[in-house]
Scaffold this motif. Sequence first.
Motif, PDB file in Angstrom:
ATOM      1  N   GLU A   1       0.821  -1.213   0.000  1.00 37.57           N
ATOM      2  CA  GLU A   1       0.000   0.000   0.000  1.00 37.57           C
ATOM      3  C   GLU A   1       0.853   1.260   0.000  1.00 37.57           C
ATOM      4  O   GLU A   1       0.406   2.325  -0.420  1.00 37.57           O
ATOM      5  N   ILE A   2       2.100   1.155   0.450  1.00 40.44           N
ATOM      6  CA  ILE A   2       2.984   2.315   0.516  1.00 40.44           C
ATOM      7  C   ILE A   2       3.224   2.906  -0.869  1.00 40.44           C
ATOM      8  O   ILE A   2       3.444   4.114  -1.010  1.00 40.44           O
ATOM      9  N   VAL A   3       3.179   2.086  -1.911  1.00 41.00           N
ATOM     10  CA  VAL A   3       3.429   2.577  -3.266  1.00 41.00           C
ATOM     11  C   VAL A   3       2.380   3.609  -3.657  1.00 41.00           C
ATOM     12  O   VAL A   3       2.708   4.696  -4.165  1.00 41.00           O
ATOM     13  N   GLY A   4       1.110   3.288  -3.427  1.00 40.74           N
ATOM     14  CA  GLY A   4       0.052   4.240  -3.742  1.00 40.74           C
ATOM     15  C   GLY A   4       0.163   5.497  -2.906  1.00 40.74           C
ATOM     16  O   GLY A   4      -0.062   6.613  -3.404  1.00 40.74           O
ATOM     17  N   GLN A   5       0.534   5.353  -1.639  1.00 43.16           N
ATOM     18  CA  GLN A   5       0.668   6.515  -0.760  1.00 43.16           C
ATOM     19  C   GLN A   5       1.818   7.412  -1.210  1.00 43.16           C
ATOM     20  O   GLN A   5       1.707   8.645  -1.163  1.00 43.16           O
ATOM     21  N   LEU A   6       2.902   6.798  -1.678  1.00 44.51           N
ATOM     22  CA  LEU A   6       4.043   7.562  -2.186  1.00 44.51           C
ATOM     23  C   LEU A   6       3.654   8.336  -3.448  1.00 44.51           C
ATOM     24  O   LEU A   6       3.984   9.523  -3.595  1.00 44.51           O
ATOM     25  N   LYS A   7       2.941   7.683  -4.344  1.00 46.96           N
ATOM     26  CA  LYS A   7       2.507   8.345  -5.576  1.00 46.96           C
ATOM     27  C   LYS A   7       1.631   9.564  -5.277  1.00 46.96           C
ATOM     28  O   LYS A   7       1.790  10.624  -5.874  1.00 46.96           O
ATOM     29  N   VAL A   8       0.699   9.399  -4.350  1.00 47.95           N
ATOM     30  CA  VAL A   8      -0.204  10.495  -3.996  1.00 47.95           C
ATOM     31  C   VAL A   8       0.578  11.663  -3.384  1.00 47.95           C
ATOM     32  O   VAL A   8       0.345  12.830  -3.718  1.00 47.95           O
ATOM     33  N   ALA A   9       1.524  11.347  -2.490  1.00 54.49           N
ATOM     34  CA  ALA A   9       2.317  12.387  -1.836  1.00 54.49           C
ATOM     35  C   ALA A   9       3.122  13.199  -2.840  1.00 54.49           C
ATOM     36  O   ALA A   9       3.179  14.437  -2.775  1.00 54.49           O
ATOM     37  N   VAL A  10       3.747  12.512  -3.791  1.00 54.97           N
ATOM     38  CA  VAL A  10       4.580  13.185  -4.780  1.00 54.97           C
ATOM     39  C   VAL A  10       3.708  13.956  -5.773  1.00 54.97           C
ATOM     40  O   VAL A  10       4.052  15.078  -6.181  1.00 54.97           O
ATOM     41  N   LYS A  11       2.586  13.390  -6.158  1.00 56.34           N
ATOM     42  CA  LYS A  11       1.671  14.077  -7.082  1.00 56.34           C
ATOM     43  C   LYS A  11       1.215  15.412  -6.486  1.00 56.34           C
ATOM     44  O   LYS A  11       1.168  16.434  -7.186  1.00 56.34           O
ATOM     45  N   PHE A  12       0.904  15.419  -5.206  1.00 58.11           N
ATOM     46  CA  PHE A  12       0.458  16.637  -4.525  1.00 58.11           C
ATOM     47  C   PHE A  12       1.552  17.699  -4.589  1.00 58.11           C
ATOM     48  O   PHE A  12       1.291  18.866  -4.913  1.00 58.11           O
ATOM     49  N   ALA A  13       2.788  17.305  -4.274  1.00 55.15           N
ATOM     50  CA  ALA A  13       3.898  18.256  -4.304  1.00 55.15           C
ATOM     51  C   ALA A  13       4.203  18.712  -5.722  1.00 55.15           C
ATOM     52  O   ALA A  13       4.534  19.885  -5.959  1.00 55.15           O
ATOM     53  N   ARG A  14       4.080  17.807  -6.696  1.00 54.63           N
ATOM     54  CA  ARG A  14       4.327  18.160  -8.095  1.00 54.63           C
ATOM     55  C   ARG A  14       3.347  19.233  -8.570  1.00 54.63           C
ATOM     56  O   ARG A  14       3.730  20.177  -9.277  1.00 54.63           O
ATOM     57  N   GLU A  15       2.084  19.065  -8.211  1.00 59.23           N
ATOM     58  CA  GLU A  15       1.059  20.029  -8.628  1.00 59.23           C
ATOM     59  C   GLU A  15       1.313  21.420  -8.059  1.00 59.23           C
ATOM     60  O   GLU A  15       0.865  22.413  -8.629  1.00 59.23           O
ATOM     61  N   LYS A  16       2.045  21.483  -6.939  1.00 54.72           N
ATOM     62  CA  LYS A  16       2.372  22.767  -6.321  1.00 54.72           C
ATOM     63  C   LYS A  16       3.741  23.284  -6.759  1.00 54.72           C
ATOM     64  O   LYS A  16       4.203  24.322  -6.286  1.00 54.72           O
ATOM     65  N   GLY A  17       4.412  22.549  -7.659  1.00 52.77           N
ATOM     66  CA  GLY A  17       5.685  23.003  -8.199  1.00 52.77           C
ATOM     67  C   GLY A  17       6.900  22.681  -7.359  1.00 52.77           C
ATOM     68  O   GLY A  17       7.934  23.346  -7.486  1.00 52.77           O
ATOM     69  N   PHE A  18       6.818  21.628  -6.509  1.00 52.98           N
ATOM     70  CA  PHE A  18       7.926  21.315  -5.616  1.00 52.98           C
ATOM     71  C   PHE A  18       8.661  20.029  -5.979  1.00 52.98           C
ATOM     72  O   PHE A  18       9.441  19.525  -5.174  1.00 52.98           O
ATOM     73  N   ILE A  19       8.394  19.483  -7.153  1.00 54.25           N
ATOM     74  CA  ILE A  19       9.131  18.299  -7.615  1.00 54.25           C
ATOM     75  C   ILE A  19       9.979  18.696  -8.817  1.00 54.25           C
ATOM     76  O   ILE A  19       9.450  19.051  -9.876  1.00 54.25           O
ATOM     77  N   GLY A  20      11.282  18.680  -8.626  1.00 52.37           N
ATOM     78  CA  GLY A  20      12.203  19.031  -9.693  1.00 52.37           C
ATOM     79  C   GLY A  20      12.706  17.805 -10.429  1.00 52.37           C
ATOM     80  O   GLY A  20      12.245  16.677 -10.215  1.00 52.37           O
ATOM     81  N   THR A  21      13.682  18.019 -11.308  1.00 51.22           N
ATOM     82  CA  THR A  21      14.225  16.939 -12.129  1.00 51.22           C
ATOM     83  C   THR A  21      14.791  15.801 -11.278  1.00 51.22           C
ATOM     84  O   THR A  21      14.554  14.630 -11.544  1.00 51.22           O
TER      85      THR A  21
END
Length: 413
Positions: free
Chosen positions: A120-140
């Motif tokens: 289940e951690i995989v889905g939780q990780l994806k959601v966490a990163v997606k949220f940060a990406r949408e706010k512009g906090f995930i770089g290359t």
Amino acid sequence: MPGQSSKDISKFFIAGINYKKTDAAIRGKFAISNDQYASLLSLAPSYGLNELFILSTCNRTEIYGFADQPDQLIQLLCHQTEGNADTFSQLAYVKSGMSAIQHMFSVGAGLDSQILGDYEIVGQLKVAVKFAREKGFIGTFSERLVNSVLQSSKAIKNNTGLSGGTVSVSFAAIQFIKENIADIAGKEILLLGTGKIGRSTCKNIIDYLGTTNITLINRTQEKAAELAFELGVQYVPADLLSDHIRRADIIIVATNAATPTILTSHLQDQGNKLVIDLSIPCNVEESSRLLPNVQLVNVDELSRINDATLQKREAEVPLALAIIEEHIAEFTDWHEMRKHVPVLKAVKTKLKEIQTFPSYIQLCPGTVTTRPVDSDLKIQRVINGMASKMRQQNTRGCQYIEAINEFITTGSN
């Protein structure tokens, strides 16, 4: 935009707490809701942070990101939590550089989960990163690292038995019910919360306990109605919570409220109840445990279940670690090449300039009539060769001179 140039891995940190040193009550003080996550990201630049994400689950709360000092990440994380930064720091583990990267791979694989191999951690990780990406906090860097972690996790899932069987926190709840409650078919089950864990739990009840005698309640009634229709169970509005607590024999709570959803007063003198709280922070008032008619079980207690499935998973750990090692090597190779990008771009620009030099045109007269596309391909071949050599040998200056020499030599043939 963060992450456009090569990052210094030594400045990549993870600071977190998990089940190993903290119980569910303490972890609940540092759990991050979506609203808190959004607020923290909006504050991040004032802390000097621009590339980060937060992973908050029933097992852990962790913040990953680039900083001059890990204390920047800790202070940001604890800005809106019930727990304070001093307490967090006393209980936290802080890792940097390759140690932080290795930890992230272990988390993504389920090696660091409270129940080994919990996927289940995989889905939780994806959601966490997606949220940060949408706010512009995930770089290359973060994007590539997360993708590498997910690829590694998928390879482990497909090539080992680490996540074999049906053991997760939500399934552990089903096992507990099966082992402790007789005549399941005749019991009324109330399930609060229809998010990812609630949905998974509801499906497991139907599949493994063989009953649809389930009533769903969710803060957003439409979500409860949707799941009820999909699985053939019933739902009721949240304002009927007290009535259905009274009727239920088994109550499962998978909500994410900041304060308890079910109070001791809800349960007092309401008949015998098994109450399973899958929430972090705990959403069942702890004092209800003292009621003689209530058996309350939380995620920490469920995770102590250790059966043959988990023993089989432990045997798969060495193979999982070998797969992780391969993916970390690929990631570090990529990161090393990122360091060379400015040099490669500079050489490419210089080679294009050389084509216009009179001395080059005199040395290679045929190049004057060469099509631009052919010239670009020749330059790219030289750059690719240079990149390959730089990857194998740390001799940037020598490779620069060699690339120019190779370009002129091939042009004169």
